[in-house]
Design an enzyme around this catalytic site. Structure first.
Site, PDB file in Angstrom:
ATOM      1  N   VAL A  14     -14.657   0.571  -7.672  1.00  0.00           N
ATOM      2  CA  VAL A  14     -16.119   0.543  -7.763  1.00  0.00           C
ATOM      3  C   VAL A  14     -16.570  -0.903  -7.764  1.00  0.00           C
ATOM      4  CG1 VAL A  14     -18.135   1.256  -9.068  1.00  0.00           C
ATOM      5  CG2 VAL A  14     -16.045   2.624  -9.177  1.00  0.00           C
ATOM      6  N   ASP A  40     -17.211  17.313 -17.125  1.00  0.00           N
ATOM      7  CA  ASP A  40     -16.622  16.119 -17.725  1.00  0.00           C
ATOM      8  C   ASP A  40     -17.681  15.346 -18.497  1.00  0.00           C
ATOM      9  OD1 ASP A  40     -14.635  14.425 -18.435  1.00  0.00           O
ATOM     10  OD2 ASP A  40     -14.454  13.439 -16.478  1.00  0.00           O
TER      11      ASP A  40
END
Ligand SMILES: *[C@@H]1O[C@H](CO)[C@@H](O)[C@H](O)[C@H]1NC(C)=O
Ligand SMILES: *[C@@H]1O[C@H](CO)[C@@H](O)[C@H](O)[C@H]1NC(C)=O
Ligand SMILES: *[C@@H]1O[C@H](CO)[C@@H](O)[C@H](O)[C@H]1NC(C)=O
Ligand SMILES: *[C@@H]1O[C@H](CO)[C@@H](O)[C@H](O)[C@H]1NC(C)=O
Ligand SMILES: *[C@@H]1O[C@H](CO)[C@@H](O)[C@H](O)[C@H]1NC(C)=O
Ligand SMILES: *[C@@H]1O[C@H](CO)[C@@H](O)[C@H](O)[C@H]1NC(C)=O
Ligand SMILES: *[C@@H]1O[C@H](CO)[C@@H](O)[C@H](O)[C@H]1NC(C)=O
Ligand SMILES: *[C@@H]1O[C@H](CO)[C@@H](O)[C@H](O)[C@H]1NC(C)=O
Ligand SMILES: *[C@@H]1O[C@H](CO)[C@@H](O)[C@H](O)[C@H]1NC(C)=O
Length: 831
Positions: free
Chosen positions: A504, A614
């Site tokens: 990222v 999640d």
């Protein structure tokens, strides 16, 4: 103890208020006459009396009673039109009024030919002692005229005056009490911020009563026997509007409307801006009505958000002609609940044209999807300064118009005054509470509605001339070149996170928008399909509390997703394991509320519930204003289609947050997210990792540890010590209860995210309610007395914090959370 009382008051006052507005209304005065009819006529559940029974109210001796066999048959009240009473001279009905106040006057007309009388050519006036209702009036088709006047004496006189050489007639007549609350004395005004006062003196004529987006609501389905007509014929551009119907969603709540103000069937349908396929829509939905110039109009707007899936999603502007009467209307803060019925009154200036336009259009706020609704609208003409509802001269009522009489009557009857006083006190009480609760709400809620956060910069500026391999969402496509530029050619020093799928990067698009760029490993054909599905899904979710997708890039075998950049990283990093300053209790509550909104939207905002799978503090990101957004949402699957292997991979990543029921039943539902969210709540309260193997055995698992203290009613013993002295017991109690419910063993016993949201908001109100009072006054009640245990625990907590940092950083990607898209893509390659 104090909080119990507070809560009890909260409910009692809500109930009381509800009771004083709602309930079947029984009119004190109820004159229903089927003029000209030899027999009583039943319409719905009401009986219109035969003409001969009504003759005692009438001043004339001459009886000309007409009947016809070709009266309209389509409407429910058609039998009323089969007969008529014809007047050849000035004639009066005088009704004695048992309860002063506003009364309906409904006049039913249907012209036919009877003997030598042709009612189609009749021309006449109708007035009361104080108001001219109709003048030079003639009718060609069946017609009901509805007026309401405040009767301030113990009688009401209705006068029919034929024009010269003409006749007057009437087919049926109603004089019926109106609940006092229906038309309050004040309304907002388009001209003056101080509003309009004096509606109590107004005679009103109903010009339009419209049920937006729905069918006719007949008087049988209205507690006050009103008829609501569909809006199609008033819509200026029909193709800009959509019909929405969701009657089940309507709720009548304190601070909002009541079934007497408008029925369920009006609030349960709306006309909505047709912007669903175009997030760049920018137009108004407009209705146009015929009005008489020279008169002011009272407009009552009925709103009920039956289109959103969560609070604070819908913002729009409301216009009367070119006046903006409300900017960024947010029903969430007005009624506090999704689907709450609400109304607003506006008095216009004197009309200058013979058309009046009402429009609703999208708000300019950042981060809002263009949308606008209207559920119902009433337009009522107000009398002019002569007391007349018609522009034409005065009427010969044989001198019976007398203003002196009103003066003489005011305040005569002490008995009546007492009754009015009592009703007034009750009403004022309700009003006051309503106002108070609005004030409190607006203080509490407005920050959420205004903190727009980062605006969604769509990739549309890049959309031309690029690849067509993903044809479904070209507006999100961003060329590889632009991504390279944005990330300084994937500069390693710009990496802010690494996961199984790739890296990222922080980046900046050429228009200055900060972004987070996730670059996946080179794809396979199989991966492409999932990548594509995920983009389609992601691009449909737009919510201020969900991290949004800005674009993607699939050129050169790349799989890159570009998200809005979240300045403040993860919630987790603000709780422990870093040197961010400690968050206040209010900030924590607001963050939890934001995240709950995002999850609530995921669960309810799509055709099928989307399970996040999640939920954890590392997946709740904070923007520059600390507004919470849930990340990784579109990557989850809708319930029934869950692929077992994917579920179990997701499971591994978030030990400590996991729904125990999942182990038992191997079935994931929204309630699994609720469980995980409950763990997050305790994490927020205690500011420690959810699993901390370095702690004594009974403390390792936060969910178990916190539940133990919660069940003992001593949650304050384990809270983050930074909160000590800053958290009110009522607020903590509500919060603890909410978390406890989320952690129920069985999914069915857990609340929905919507309930969780409500309770958190309530916890925030409890905190605010006291803080807004005198902060010193109650400080002794603030949670502060600590048992030695606490101090020990806190030291313990601190002593392990360096160990935690490493544990935490595994799934904490400082700013951008790992995407399951990629892990799934990677997985599916191997399948
Ligand atoms: C007609 O209605 C009136 C009240 O409106 C009632 O007193 C009367 O009994 C009724 N007559 C018949 C025949 O039903
Ligand atoms: C009108 O009423 C009279 C008397 O009740 C009846 O004989 C006649 O048929 C009626 N006419 C129509 C057109 O209904
Ligand atoms: C009644 O008046 C209307 C409107 O002027 C006219 O069209 C109709 O022919 C008249 N009917 C009779 C029977 O005179
Ligand atoms: C009717 O007018 C009187 C004053 O004469 C006022 O006290 C009362 O509130 C009014 N009622 C309504 C419903 O406006
Ligand atoms: C009243 O509403 C119900 C249900 O909404 C509907 O079935 C019924 O037809 C309505 N009645 C009338 C007279 O419109
Ligand atoms: C809305 O409903 C009305 C009838 O109630 C219908 O005539 C109209 O076409 C509908 N509009 C749309 C956009 O579906
Ligand atoms: C909506 O209508 C108002 C008032 O006429 C006007 O000022 C505004 O520009 C319109 N908005 C759009 C998007 O057309
Ligand atoms: C309507 O008539 C009343 C008297 O009945 C008067 O006090 C009031 O000012 C009139 N309304 C307007 C808008 O002029
Ligand atoms: C008003 O009507 C009455 C009764 O019909 C009549 O005697 C009087 O002349 C009329 N006055 C005017 C000014 O038209």
């Amino acid at each position: 103890m104090g909080s119990k009382v507070f809560e009890l008051l909260f409910w009692v006052s809500s109930l009381l208020c509800w009771a004083c507005f709602a309930g079947g209304f029984t009119p004190a005065d109820n004159y229903l006459i089927d003029c000209g009819s030899p027999t009583n006529t039943t319409v719905g559940d009401r009986v219109f009396m035969a003409d001969n029974l009504a003759s005692k109210f009438l001043s004339v001796q001459e009886n000309i009673l007409g009947n016809t066999s070709n009266a309209v048959t389509s409407s429910d009240d058609s039998r009323l039109y089969q007969t008529a009473r014809i007047f050849t001279g000035v004639s009066r009905y005088t009704f004695s009024i048992s309860q002063r106040g506003r009364h309906w006057i409904r006049l039913y007309f249907y012209p036919f030919v009877y003997a030598s009388y042709n009612m189609s050519v009749a021309k006449f006036a109708v007035s009361t002692e104080n108001h001219v209702l109709l003048s030079s009036f003639s009718v060609q088709a069946p017609f009901v005229k509805e007026f309401s006047v405040n009767v301030t004496s113990n009688s009401l006189v209705i006068i029919f005056s034929p024009s010269e050489n003409s006749i007057a007639f009437i087919n049926a007549l109603e004089v019926v009490s109106v609940p006092d609350q229906l038309i309050p004395d004040t309304a907002s005004s388009v001209e003056s911020s101080s509003g309009f006062q004096g509606l109590m003196w107004q005679a009103l004529e109903t010009v339009a009563r419209v049920n937006m987006g729905g069918p006719t609501v007949s008087f049988e389905n209205d507690t006050l026997w009103r008829t609501w007509v569909p809006d199609q014929r008033f819509l200026v551009e029909k193709n800009l509007a959509l019909n929405v119907s969701n009657t089940m969603a309507v709720k009548y709540v304190d601070g909002g409307s009541t079934p007497d103000i408008a029925p369920n069937s009006v609030y349960g349908t709306c006309t909505r801006m047709n912007s669903l396929n175009d997030p760049n829509s920018n137009f108004n939905v407009t209705w146009e009505f015929d009005v008489d110039p020279g008169f002011r109009y009272l407009l009552r707007f009925h709103f009920c958000d039956i289109v959103s899936n969560a609070l604070n999603q819908l913002y729009f502007n409301v216009f009367i002609d070119s006046w903006m009467v409300v900017r960024d209307l947010d029903l969430s803060i007005l009624v506090n609940i999704l689907g709450g019925a609400y109304y607003m009154d506006y008095v216009t200036e004197s009309a200058t044209r013979n058309k009046l336009r009402v429009s609703v259009g999208p708000s300019n706020l950042h981060n809002t999807y263009p949308d606008a609704i209207l559920n119902g609208l009433e337009i009522m003409k107000m009398n002019n300064s002569d007391g007349s509802l018609t522009g034409l001269g005065t009427v010969n009522t044989s001198g019976s118009r007398s203003k002196k009489k009103i003066g003489a009557i005011v305040g005569v009857s002490i008995g009546v005054a007492c009754g009015v006083l009592l009703a007034g006190v009750l009403f004022m009480f309700c009003r006051k509470r309503r106002r108070l609760s609005r004030q409190r709400q607006s203080k509490t809620w407005i920050p959420f509605s205004i903190n727009g956060g980062t605006s969604h910069t769509m990739g549309s500026k890049y959309s031309k001339g690029t690849t067509t391999s993903l044809n479904s969402n070209t507006s999100y496509h961003i060329p590889f070149l632009a991504v390279q530029e944005a990330t300084n050619n994937f500069d390693e020093s710009w990496v802010i996170g690494i996961g199984g799928f790739g890296k990222v990067y922080k980046g900046e698009l050429n228009d200055g928008t900060k972004v987070a760029v996730k670059r996946g490993n080179p794809r396979s054909q199989q991966g492409l399909a999932e990548f594509q599905t995920e983009i389609e899904m992601l691009s449909q979710f737009r919510h201020r509390h969900l991290v949004s997708l800005i674009g993607y890039c699939d050129e050169k075998n790349e799989m890159i997703l570009i998200y809005e950049y979240m300045e403040n990283g993860t919630l987790k990093s603000h709780l422990y394991g870093s040197d961010h300053p400690s968050l206040s209790w209010k900030q924590r509550l607001e963050i939890c509320i934001g995240a709950a909104r995002g999850l609530h939207y995921l669960h309810t905002g799509y055709a099928k519930a989307v399970i996040h799978r999640d939920v954890k503090s590392a997946n709740i990101l904070l923007d520059e204003n600390l507004m919470a957004k849930v990340a990784d949402f579109g990557l989850s699957k809708t319930g029934p289609e869950i692929d077992q292997t994917h579920v179990s991979t997701a499971v591994k990543g978030s030990f400590g947050y996991l729904d125990p029921e999942y182990f038992r039943r191997q079935q994931l539902t929204e309630k699994s997210d609720v469980y995980s969210f409950g763990v997050v709540l305790f994490e927020v309260l205690c500011a420690r990792p959810v699993i901390d193997p370095t702690l004594p055995r009974e403390m390792v698992n936060l969910a178990e540890w916190a539940m133990k203290w919660q069940k003992r009613g001593q949650l304050e013993q384990i809270i983050d010590r930074n909160l000590i002295g800053n958290i009110w017991p009522e607020s903590l109690r509500k919060f603890g209860e909410t978390a406890e419910k989320c952690l129920a063993d069985f999914g069915v016993d857990r609340p929905s995210m919507g309930d969780v949201l409500w309770n958190l908001e309530y916890a925030l109100q409890l905190q605010e309610a006291v803080v807004q009072g005198d902060p010193e006054e109650n400080s002794t009640n603030m949670i502060g007395e600590l048992s030695p245990q606490i101090n020990n625990f806190s030291q313990l907590d601190l002593s392990v914090s360096s160990a935690q940092v490493q544990v935490a950083s595994v799934d904490d990607l400082s700013g951008v959370s790992m995407s399951k898209v990629f892990s799934q893509l990677v997985k599916s390659e191997g399948r």
